[in-house]
Scaffold this motif. Structure first.
Motif, PDB file in Angstrom:
ATOM      1  N   LYS A  30      77.686-111.033  51.422  1.00 52.14           N
ATOM      2  CA  LYS A  30      76.483-111.851  50.562  1.00 52.14           C
ATOM      3  C   LYS A  30      76.291-110.886  49.311  1.00 52.14           C
ATOM      4  O   LYS A  30      76.204-111.511  48.134  1.00 52.14           O
ATOM      5  CB  LYS A  30      75.308-112.020  51.355  1.00 52.14           C
ATOM      6  N   ALA A  31      76.106-109.541  49.483  1.00 52.56           N
ATOM      7  CA  ALA A  31      75.832-108.724  48.541  1.00 52.56           C
ATOM      8  C   ALA A  31      76.905-108.599  47.169  1.00 52.56           C
ATOM      9  O   ALA A  31      76.693-108.978  46.226  1.00 52.56           O
ATOM     10  CB  ALA A  31      75.616-107.397  48.839  1.00 52.56           C
ATOM     11  N   ARG A  32      78.149-108.643  47.706  1.00 45.89           N
ATOM     12  CA  ARG A  32      79.516-108.648  46.996  1.00 45.89           C
ATOM     13  C   ARG A  32      79.470-110.246  46.222  1.00 45.89           C
ATOM     14  O   ARG A  32      79.659-110.251  44.907  1.00 45.89           O
ATOM     15  CB  ARG A  32      80.743-108.826  47.690  1.00 45.89           C
ATOM     16  N   LEU A  53      74.433-129.954  42.034  1.00 40.44           N
ATOM     17  CA  LEU A  53      75.909-129.279  41.762  1.00 40.44           C
ATOM     18  C   LEU A  53      76.983-129.578  42.847  1.00 40.44           C
ATOM     19  O   LEU A  53      76.710-129.966  43.889  1.00 40.44           O
ATOM     20  CB  LEU A  53      75.302-127.790  42.014  1.00 40.44           C
ATOM     21  N   SER A  54      78.144-129.310  42.329  1.00 41.48           N
ATOM     22  CA  SER A  54      79.401-129.328  43.144  1.00 41.48           C
ATOM     23  C   SER A  54      79.793-127.872  43.128  1.00 41.48           C
ATOM     24  O   SER A  54      80.022-127.112  42.122  1.00 41.48           O
ATOM     25  CB  SER A  54      80.362-130.261  42.595  1.00 41.48           C
ATOM     26  N   VAL A  55      80.315-127.180  44.418  1.00 43.60           N
ATOM     27  CA  VAL A  55      80.888-125.876  44.575  1.00 43.60           C
ATOM     28  C   VAL A  55      82.383-125.913  45.056  1.00 43.60           C
ATOM     29  O   VAL A  55      82.427-126.616  46.058  1.00 43.60           O
ATOM     30  CB  VAL A  55      79.953-124.949  45.383  1.00 43.60           C
ATOM     31  N   THR A  56      83.176-125.292  44.293  1.00 42.19           N
ATOM     32  CA  THR A  56      84.607-125.330  44.717  1.00 42.19           C
ATOM     33  C   THR A  56      84.784-123.833  44.997  1.00 42.19           C
ATOM     34  O   THR A  56      84.613-123.005  44.352  1.00 42.19           O
ATOM     35  CB  THR A  56      85.495-125.851  43.629  1.00 42.19           C
ATOM     36  N   LEU A  57      85.603-123.596  46.360  1.00 38.04           N
ATOM     37  CA  LEU A  57      85.870-122.445  46.637  1.00 38.04           C
ATOM     38  C   LEU A  57      87.216-122.379  47.166  1.00 38.04           C
ATOM     39  O   LEU A  57      87.846-123.141  47.775  1.00 38.04           O
ATOM     40  CB  LEU A  57      84.986-122.118  47.853  1.00 38.04           C
ATOM     41  N   ILE A  73      81.852-120.683  54.181  1.00 39.72           N
ATOM     42  CA  ILE A  73      81.066-121.552  53.353  1.00 39.72           C
ATOM     43  C   ILE A  73      79.570-120.942  53.010  1.00 39.72           C
ATOM     44  O   ILE A  73      79.083-120.759  52.141  1.00 39.72           O
ATOM     45  CB  ILE A  73      81.283-123.031  53.558  1.00 39.72           C
ATOM     46  N   LYS A  74      79.011-121.123  54.282  1.00 41.52           N
ATOM     47  CA  LYS A  74      77.696-120.829  54.419  1.00 41.52           C
ATOM     48  C   LYS A  74      77.113-119.408  53.820  1.00 41.52           C
ATOM     49  O   LYS A  74      76.352-119.541  52.863  1.00 41.52           O
ATOM     50  CB  LYS A  74      77.283-120.894  55.606  1.00 41.52           C
ATOM     51  N   LEU A  75      77.476-118.434  54.171  1.00 44.22           N
ATOM     52  CA  LEU A  75      77.343-117.320  53.407  1.00 44.22           C
ATOM     53  C   LEU A  75      77.481-116.986  51.922  1.00 44.22           C
ATOM     54  O   LEU A  75      76.783-116.466  51.185  1.00 44.22           O
ATOM     55  CB  LEU A  75      78.244-115.916  54.341  1.00 44.22           C
ATOM     56  N   THR A  76      78.709-117.596  51.609  1.00 41.66           N
ATOM     57  CA  THR A  76      78.978-117.683  50.064  1.00 41.66           C
ATOM     58  C   THR A  76      78.021-118.495  49.409  1.00 41.66           C
ATOM     59  O   THR A  76      77.480-117.846  48.249  1.00 41.66           O
ATOM     60  CB  THR A  76      80.366-118.352  49.834  1.00 41.66           C
ATOM     61  N   LEU A  77      77.513-119.592  49.673  1.00 36.47           N
ATOM     62  CA  LEU A  77      76.645-120.580  49.053  1.00 36.47           C
ATOM     63  C   LEU A  77      75.080-119.700  49.196  1.00 36.47           C
ATOM     64  O   LEU A  77      74.531-119.586  48.300  1.00 36.47           O
ATOM     65  CB  LEU A  77      76.651-121.774  49.879  1.00 36.47           C
ATOM     66  N   ASP A  87      68.180-123.313  45.220  1.00 37.57           N
ATOM     67  CA  ASP A  87      67.999-123.625  46.738  1.00 37.57           C
ATOM     68  C   ASP A  87      69.334-124.450  46.691  1.00 37.57           C
ATOM     69  O   ASP A  87      69.835-125.241  45.791  1.00 37.57           O
ATOM     70  CB  ASP A  87      66.947-124.876  46.889  1.00 37.57           C
ATOM     71  N   ASP A  88      70.067-124.062  47.855  1.00 42.02           N
ATOM     72  CA  ASP A  88      71.253-124.725  48.082  1.00 42.02           C
ATOM     73  C   ASP A  88      71.185-126.154  48.398  1.00 42.02           C
ATOM     74  O   ASP A  88      72.185-126.951  48.680  1.00 42.02           O
ATOM     75  CB  ASP A  88      72.267-123.823  49.077  1.00 42.02           C
ATOM     76  N   SER A  89      70.106-126.944  48.419  1.00 38.86           N
ATOM     77  CA  SER A  89      69.957-128.326  48.876  1.00 38.86           C
ATOM     78  C   SER A  89      70.392-128.950  47.557  1.00 38.86           C
ATOM     79  O   SER A  89      70.474-130.066  47.517  1.00 38.86           O
ATOM     80  CB  SER A  89      68.449-128.632  49.134  1.00 38.86           C
TER      81      SER A  89
END
Length: 138
Positions: A30-32, A53-57, A73-77, A87-89
């Motif tokens: 998460k810090a990285r 928003l849309s996030v592509t990984l 996904i979760k930790l990255t978001l 907020d990731d909502s």
């Protein structure tokens, strides 16, 4: 001022699963991600607070990935709170794909950041934050 969209950055290293039993690797990942996002943001940028928003990984490992791609996904978001969004909502869509180390990934119109990820020597996670409902154009 909000960052221009799409907002892209790369995170060197192997993503850590949100299901990892050890807390230290989760916190380190998460810090990285947070540090890479902050380094890529323009000075004085504000976090998105209303924009959908849309996030592509896209994950490019150097060896076959062990584990499920959805676990990264979760930790990255979560790591992008509050530097990229409050907020990731706000995220309505997540696109995630793992490319094997021998895969020949071809994109019609790759950005400079994606080209950088494609040419990386080590494992790397490419992250793109964009507005919804726009489709990413790679």
């Amino acid at each position: 001022m909000w960052p221009d969209l799409p907002f892209e950055f790369n995170v060197m290293g192997t993503p850590v699963s949100s299901q990892s039993e050890l807390s230290a690797p989760r916190q380190e990942w998460k810090a990285r991600v947070a540090n890479a996002a902050l380094a890529a943001l323009p000075e004085g940028a504000w976090s998105f607070d209303e924009t959908r928003l849309s996030v592509t990984l896209f994950y490019f490992p150097q060896a076959p990935m062990i584990g499920d791609v959805d676990n990264i996904i979760k930790l990255t978001l979560d790591a992008m709170i509050p530097s990229v969004y409050l907020d990731d909502s706000l995220i309505d869509r997540v696109v995630v794909q793992r490319f094997g180390p021998d895969a020949n990934a071809a994109f019609a119109n790759p950005s400079n950041k994606l080209v950088e990820a494609l040419g990386s020597e080590g494992p790397i996670l490419y992250i793109r934050v964009d507005a919804v409902p726009g489709e990413p154009s790679f």
